[in-house]
Write a protein that holds these residues in place. Structure first.
Motif, PDB file in Angstrom:
ATOM      1  N   VAL A 165      18.864  -4.943   1.215  1.00 44.50           N
ATOM      2  CA  VAL A 165      19.557  -5.891   0.314  1.00 44.50           C
ATOM      3  C   VAL A 165      18.713  -7.165   0.171  1.00 44.50           C
ATOM      4  O   VAL A 165      18.419  -7.620  -0.933  1.00 44.50           O
ATOM      5  N   VAL A 166      18.276  -7.691   1.304  1.00 39.35           N
ATOM      6  CA  VAL A 166      17.477  -8.928   1.288  1.00 39.35           C
ATOM      7  C   VAL A 166      16.211  -8.734   0.454  1.00 39.35           C
ATOM      8  O   VAL A 166      15.872  -9.546  -0.405  1.00 39.35           O
ATOM      9  N   CYS A 167      15.514  -7.604   0.660  1.00 42.88           N
ATOM     10  CA  CYS A 167      14.267  -7.367  -0.071  1.00 42.88           C
ATOM     11  C   CYS A 167      14.529  -7.158  -1.558  1.00 42.88           C
ATOM     12  O   CYS A 167      13.710  -7.541  -2.391  1.00 42.88           O
ATOM     13  N   ALA A 177       8.781   2.165   0.927  1.00 43.55           N
ATOM     14  CA  ALA A 177       8.058   0.994   1.452  1.00 43.55           C
ATOM     15  C   ALA A 177       9.000   0.103   2.258  1.00 43.55           C
ATOM     16  O   ALA A 177       8.633  -0.391   3.333  1.00 43.55           O
ATOM     17  N   MET A 178      10.225  -0.053   1.795  1.00 43.63           N
ATOM     18  CA  MET A 178      11.189  -0.875   2.536  1.00 43.63           C
ATOM     19  C   MET A 178      11.477  -0.267   3.910  1.00 43.63           C
ATOM     20  O   MET A 178      11.512  -0.976   4.923  1.00 43.63           O
ATOM     21  N   ILE A 179      11.645   1.054   3.958  1.00 45.16           N
ATOM     22  CA  ILE A 179      11.945   1.720   5.237  1.00 45.16           C
ATOM     23  C   ILE A 179      10.749   1.580   6.187  1.00 45.16           C
ATOM     24  O   ILE A 179      10.908   1.230   7.357  1.00 45.16           O
ATOM     25  N   VAL A 180       9.534   1.786   5.658  1.00 44.09           N
ATOM     26  CA  VAL A 180       8.320   1.655   6.497  1.00 44.09           C
ATOM     27  C   VAL A 180       8.200   0.214   7.005  1.00 44.09           C
ATOM     28  O   VAL A 180       7.985  -0.027   8.194  1.00 44.09           O
ATOM     29  N   ASN A 181       8.407  -0.758   6.120  1.00 44.43           N
ATOM     30  CA  ASN A 181       8.326  -2.177   6.520  1.00 44.43           C
ATOM     31  C   ASN A 181       9.344  -2.500   7.599  1.00 44.43           C
ATOM     32  O   ASN A 181       9.052  -3.180   8.577  1.00 44.43           O
ATOM     33  N   PHE A 182      10.550  -1.975   7.412  1.00 43.42           N
ATOM     34  CA  PHE A 182      11.603  -2.259   8.396  1.00 43.42           C
ATOM     35  C   PHE A 182      11.196  -1.721   9.767  1.00 43.42           C
ATOM     36  O   PHE A 182      11.289  -2.421  10.779  1.00 43.42           O
ATOM     37  N   GLN A 183      10.686  -0.489   9.781  1.00 49.17           N
ATOM     38  CA  GLN A 183      10.279   0.109  11.066  1.00 49.17           C
ATOM     39  C   GLN A 183       9.168  -0.713  11.714  1.00 49.17           C
ATOM     40  O   GLN A 183       9.212  -1.034  12.891  1.00 49.17           O
ATOM     41  N   LEU A 184       8.171  -1.120  10.903  1.00 48.30           N
ATOM     42  CA  LEU A 184       7.044  -1.890  11.448  1.00 48.30           C
ATOM     43  C   LEU A 184       7.534  -3.260  11.942  1.00 48.30           C
ATOM     44  O   LEU A 184       7.169  -3.714  13.025  1.00 48.30           O
ATOM     45  N   GLY A 239       0.834  -1.213   0.000  1.00 53.93           N
ATOM     46  CA  GLY A 239       0.000   0.000   0.000  1.00 53.93           C
ATOM     47  C   GLY A 239       0.864   1.258   0.000  1.00 53.93           C
ATOM     48  O   GLY A 239       0.614   2.192  -0.764  1.00 53.93           O
ATOM     49  N   THR A 240       1.897   1.256   0.831  1.00 58.46           N
ATOM     50  CA  THR A 240       2.800   2.418   0.907  1.00 58.46           C
ATOM     51  C   THR A 240       3.479   2.641  -0.439  1.00 58.46           C
ATOM     52  O   THR A 240       3.553   3.763  -0.938  1.00 58.46           O
ATOM     53  N   ASN A 241       3.943   1.552  -1.042  1.00 62.70           N
ATOM     54  CA  ASN A 241       4.616   1.640  -2.342  1.00 62.70           C
ATOM     55  C   ASN A 241       3.708   2.312  -3.359  1.00 62.70           C
ATOM     56  O   ASN A 241       4.071   3.289  -4.011  1.00 62.70           O
TER      57      ASN A 241
END
Ligand code: GDD
Ligand code: MN
Length: 372
Positions: free
Chosen positions: A323-325, A291-298, A264-266
């Motif tokens: 990197v993983v994502c 989206a990666m930064i938001v996912n990491f924080q969550l 959704g963020t993306n």
């Protein structure tokens, strides 16, 4: 002869009842609660086990200060672990009494009803006696505000959809049962969040006989509630975990939920960037990074809360996560392309790609980034 005269050690029988009190920052309530328990349980052999998650306000020290002069009181201090339900589980499993009763440590539960809860279980009338705000004579006026009432009612409706038994107040944190019943169910418990009663009722291999006993829920005097957005998400994750009969690890469910937020963020950020004039590849790139930064924080604050990264480790974690994502995204496109070439079906190909990515991201995150 001299040896025979030696005084026999002062061995007294242990308590019949253990009151399990999960605590976080309840220093102001420990003394008043012990005094209230002494009044309510006069004439019974009881102990209170305060399970504190190393509260910064000195709750454990307050418990120890009382325990030094009152052997009915003992503290269990947990370091590096948080959560009401898991605290109750550790407290109940440390008890050798016949009956365990669970109550909050903030004086909101009416200790004068403890006797009725314990007697109901001891008489064999039920497996678990619940202090209920939602039966004749009960009241929940102590809930802080209208929002808490809505939340509580919503949670009750959700839980009732899954529960094998009819129960007016499954959200209650005040109940009693036999310690051996608790111990039998313990290996099946999810142990996350706040809702240990729902966890017990949904995890018990056989449906438990429940008796509801009317109870008031008082306003909190000292300290503040710890119920936050995370606790609500953990409740949903608990129900999902039970719905999937534990087949889907709870953490994977949480990770996938966060993944959905990421999609959704993306989309949102990509659209905003395009609206600001960026062409699609750039807009999608910005959307993916955000989206990666938001996912990491969550994930760091929710999915892996018990392994939360802080400081420099958090920065390294974020870089590793990206990197993983990215590798996950490549696998996603590769698998989607392969499936599409075989089936010529867009949706199936896209879902297959997304699944591979979430499983890869989860496996790598759980083993490399948020290592146990
Ligand atoms: N050890 C430990 N670790 N104890 C905790 C934690 C934790 O992470 N979070 C909360 N507690 C303790 C609190 O210190 C308090 O003694 C008790 O658990 C309940 O927490 P509150 O923060 O006061 O919850 P509430 O009053 O908003 O909600 C309570 O009442 C509801 C209605 O009965 C909880 O019991 C809910 O489970 C219950 O649904
Ligand atoms: Mn409370």
């Amino acid at each position: 002869m001299a040896a025979a005269a030696e005084k026999a050690p002062d061995v007294r029988a242990g308590p019949d009842i253990s009151i399990i009190v999960p605590c976080y920052n309840e220093v102001g309530n420990v003394g008043p609660l012990v005094a209230a328990l002494a009044r309510a349980l006069d004439g019974r052999r009881w102990e209170a086990i305060f399970v504190d998650d190393n509260s910064p306000d000195g709750t454990t020290a307050a418990v120890h200060a009382i325990a030094r002069t009152d052997s009915r009181v003992r503290g269990l201090c947990r370091i590096g672990r948080r959560g009401l339900s898991s605290a109750v589980i550790e407290g109940a499993l440390s008890s050798s009494a016949q009956i365990v009763a669970v109550m909050d440590g903030d004086m909101q539960h009416d200790e004068s009803r403890l006797g009725a809860l314990i007697d109901a279980v001891q008489s064999g009338a039920c497996d678990i006696a619940v202090g209920s705000r939602h039966v004749e004579g009960g009241d929940n006026s102590g809930l802080a505000n209208a929002w808490r009432h809505t939340l509580s009612d919503g949670g009750i409706k959700l839980a009732q959809m899954l529960l094998p038994v009819r129960l007016g107040d499954p959200m209650s944190g005040f109940f009693a049962l036999r310690q051996d019943t608790f111990a039998r169910i313990a290996p099946h418990l999810s142990g996350t969040g706040f809702k240990i009663l729902v966890d017990l009722l949904l995890s018990s291999p056989q449906p438990l006989q429940v008796q509801e006993i009317a109870c008031g829920f008082r306003a909190r005097v000292a300290g503040e509630s710890k119920l936050d957005a995370l606790v609500m998400l953990q409740f949903v994750a608990l129900l999902l975990d039970k719905l999937c009969r534990g087949w889907l690890p709870l953490r994977f469910v949480a990770f996938a939920l966060v993944g959905v937020v990421g999609i959704g963020t993306n989309l949102l950020v990509m659209q905003c960037a395009r609206a600001l004039g960026a062409d699609f590849p750039l807009a999608q790139g910005i959307g993916t990074v955000v989206a990666m930064i938001v996912n990491f924080q969550l994930d760091n604050n929710f999915t892996y809360r018990d392994r939360r990264l802080r400081g420099v480790r958090c920065v390294w974690g974020l870089l590793l996560f990206m990197v993983v994502c990215s590798v996950g995204a490549l696998a996603n496109v590769g698998v989607a392309d392969m499936v599409y070439n075989q089936s010529r079906a867009f949706n199936e190909a896209s879902v297959a790609g997304a699944l591979i990515a979430v499983v890869w991201n989860y496996a790598m995150s759980s083993t490399i980034i948020w290592r146990p």
